[in-house]
Motif scaffolding. Structure first.
Motif, PDB file in Angstrom:
ATOM      1  N   UNK A  58       0.662  -1.225  -0.256  1.00 54.19           N
ATOM      2  CA  UNK A  58       0.272   0.380   0.152  1.00 54.19           C
ATOM      3  C   UNK A  58       1.039   1.356  -0.252  1.00 54.19           C
ATOM      4  N   UNK A  59       0.586   2.045  -1.099  1.00 55.22           N
ATOM      5  CA  UNK A  59       1.434   3.576  -1.343  1.00 55.22           C
ATOM      6  C   UNK A  59       0.703   4.411  -1.412  1.00 55.22           C
ATOM      7  N   UNK A  60       1.070   5.522  -0.965  1.00 54.82           N
ATOM      8  CA  UNK A  60       0.527   6.998  -1.314  1.00 54.82           C
ATOM      9  C   UNK A  60       0.705   7.135  -2.872  1.00 54.82           C
ATOM     10  N   UNK A  61      -0.455   7.196  -4.017  1.00 58.00           N
ATOM     11  CA  UNK A  61       0.024   7.276  -5.454  1.00 58.00           C
ATOM     12  C   UNK A  61      -1.117   7.969  -5.956  1.00 58.00           C
ATOM     13  N   UNK A  62      -0.928   9.168  -7.066  1.00 57.51           N
ATOM     14  CA  UNK A  62      -1.897   9.774  -7.126  1.00 57.51           C
ATOM     15  C   UNK A  62      -1.459  10.434  -8.563  1.00 57.51           C
ATOM     16  N   UNK A  63      -2.041  11.359  -9.355  1.00 54.71           N
ATOM     17  CA  UNK A  63      -1.218  12.375 -10.199  1.00 54.71           C
ATOM     18  C   UNK A  63      -0.715  12.903  -9.777  1.00 54.71           C
ATOM     19  N   UNK A  64      -1.064  13.746  -8.917  1.00 51.92           N
ATOM     20  CA  UNK A  64      -0.324  14.312  -7.465  1.00 51.92           C
ATOM     21  C   UNK A  64       0.989  14.088  -7.072  1.00 51.92           C
ATOM     22  N   UNK A  65       1.145  12.741  -7.168  1.00 49.75           N
ATOM     23  CA  UNK A  65       2.472  11.695  -5.929  1.00 49.75           C
ATOM     24  C   UNK A  65       2.788  10.665  -6.723  1.00 49.75           C
ATOM     25  N   UNK A 109       0.616  20.916 -11.924  1.00 48.67           N
ATOM     26  CA  UNK A 109       0.139  20.771 -13.269  1.00 48.67           C
ATOM     27  C   UNK A 109      -0.512  19.333 -13.011  1.00 48.67           C
ATOM     28  N   UNK A 110      -0.564  18.173 -12.424  1.00 46.55           N
ATOM     29  CA  UNK A 110      -1.752  17.711 -11.986  1.00 46.55           C
ATOM     30  C   UNK A 110      -3.240  18.115 -12.172  1.00 46.55           C
ATOM     31  N   UNK A 172       1.971  15.723 -17.817  1.00 46.72           N
ATOM     32  CA  UNK A 172       2.493  16.304 -17.364  1.00 46.72           C
ATOM     33  C   UNK A 172       2.352  16.189 -15.399  1.00 46.72           C
ATOM     34  N   UNK A 173       2.481  14.778 -15.312  1.00 48.36           N
ATOM     35  CA  UNK A 173       2.559  14.936 -14.098  1.00 48.36           C
ATOM     36  C   UNK A 173       3.690  13.459 -13.907  1.00 48.36           C
ATOM     37  N   UNK A 174       4.962  12.912 -14.733  1.00 49.33           N
ATOM     38  CA  UNK A 174       5.558  12.457 -14.510  1.00 49.33           C
ATOM     39  C   UNK A 174       6.890  13.384 -14.026  1.00 49.33           C
ATOM     40  N   UNK A 175       7.209  11.436 -13.265  1.00 44.62           N
ATOM     41  CA  UNK A 175       8.846  12.033 -12.052  1.00 44.62           C
ATOM     42  C   UNK A 175      10.015  12.143 -12.934  1.00 44.62           C
ATOM     43  N   UNK A 176      10.951  13.113 -12.460  1.00 43.92           N
ATOM     44  CA  UNK A 176      12.385  12.393 -12.473  1.00 43.92           C
ATOM     45  C   UNK A 176      12.765  11.499 -12.700  1.00 43.92           C
ATOM     46  N   UNK A 177      13.029   9.698 -13.362  1.00 43.51           N
ATOM     47  CA  UNK A 177      14.351   9.125 -13.014  1.00 43.51           C
ATOM     48  C   UNK A 177      14.629   8.881 -12.028  1.00 43.51           C
ATOM     49  N   UNK A 178      15.792   9.945 -11.850  1.00 42.11           N
ATOM     50  CA  UNK A 178      17.040   9.889 -11.180  1.00 42.11           C
ATOM     51  C   UNK A 178      18.082   8.636 -11.319  1.00 42.11           C
ATOM     52  N   UNK A 179      19.168   8.830 -10.697  1.00 41.38           N
ATOM     53  CA  UNK A 179      20.005   7.519 -10.627  1.00 41.38           C
ATOM     54  C   UNK A 179      20.024   6.741 -10.242  1.00 41.38           C
TER      55      UNK A 179
END
Length: 203
Positions: A58-65, A109-110, A172-179
């Motif tokens: 179970x995780x916090x997850x949405x277009x804004x997170x 943006x979301x 509009x909502x994707x996060x940067x992948x990072x290292x």
């Protein structure tokens, strides 16, 4: 396990979970609010010792997170964990709750993307946001306060967003992948040979 406390060793938690499963008191165990590496390590320990392992996440997850896109969701898919998303409407932000005056850019943006697609489709923002979460293969945990909100949220089950709409929401909502993922995949893409132009094979 509701949250990782950093104090209890994994073996102790897993043995307690295994005892509960073997005694028939619970059919399985889930984990929440825990780093991906800690969950993966626990799954490996359980497998090696023949203990019951986690079957859900179970995780916090949405277009804004969407930070779980970096580690938690790839891990869950690899380990075949069923994933539930809590706060899939970002604490009401994506359901039309009045946003605070100063909203982080990523959340703005979301909200804008969801609101635009809701206006185009005649759907409520909540249905658009929940339909997107369902499209990612997650089970949204609903936190409605009224019967009308519940009916509206359940209506997301019948929503089928079009490909271009999904692309807009993702962009509009994707996060940067990072290292290390940016190093591994962006570098690989940069080094890949260019795609042949149409007609190149005839030259």
């Amino acid at each position: 396990m509701h949250a990782w406390d950093e104090c209890t060793v994994a073996e102790e938690t897993l043995r307690a979970l295994d005892d509960l499963i073997r005694s028939g008191k619970v059919p399985g165990g889930g984990v929440s609010n825990t780093p991906a590496w800690a969950i993966a390590r626990s799954q490996a320990i359980a497998e090696l010792r023949g203990w019951g392992a986690y079957c859900g996440l179970q995780i916090e997850y949405s277009l804004a997170a969407r930070s779980p896109d970096r580690e938690l969701l790839p891990m869950a898919r690899a380990l075949e964990l069923t994933v539930t998303a809590w706060s899939p409407l970002a604490h009401g932000l994506l359901a039309g709750k009045r946003p605070p005056s100063r909203l982080p850019a990523s959340r703005r943006q979301a909200l804008d993307a969801v609101t635009e697609i809701a206006a185009e489709t005649g759907l409520t923002p909540a249905r658009v946001a929940l339909a997107w979460v369902l499209r990612q293969g997650l089970l949204p945990a609903l936190g409605t306060r009224t019967l009308a909100q519940l009916h509206d949220n359940l209506g997301a089950l019948a929503v089928r967003l079009e490909g271009k709409q999904l692309e807009r929401l993702d962009a509009a909502t994707r996060v940067r992948r990072e290292y290390p993922y940016d190093f591994l995949y962006d570098r690989r893409a940069a080094l890949a040979p260019p795609e042949p132009e149409p007609g190149d094979h005839d030259r």
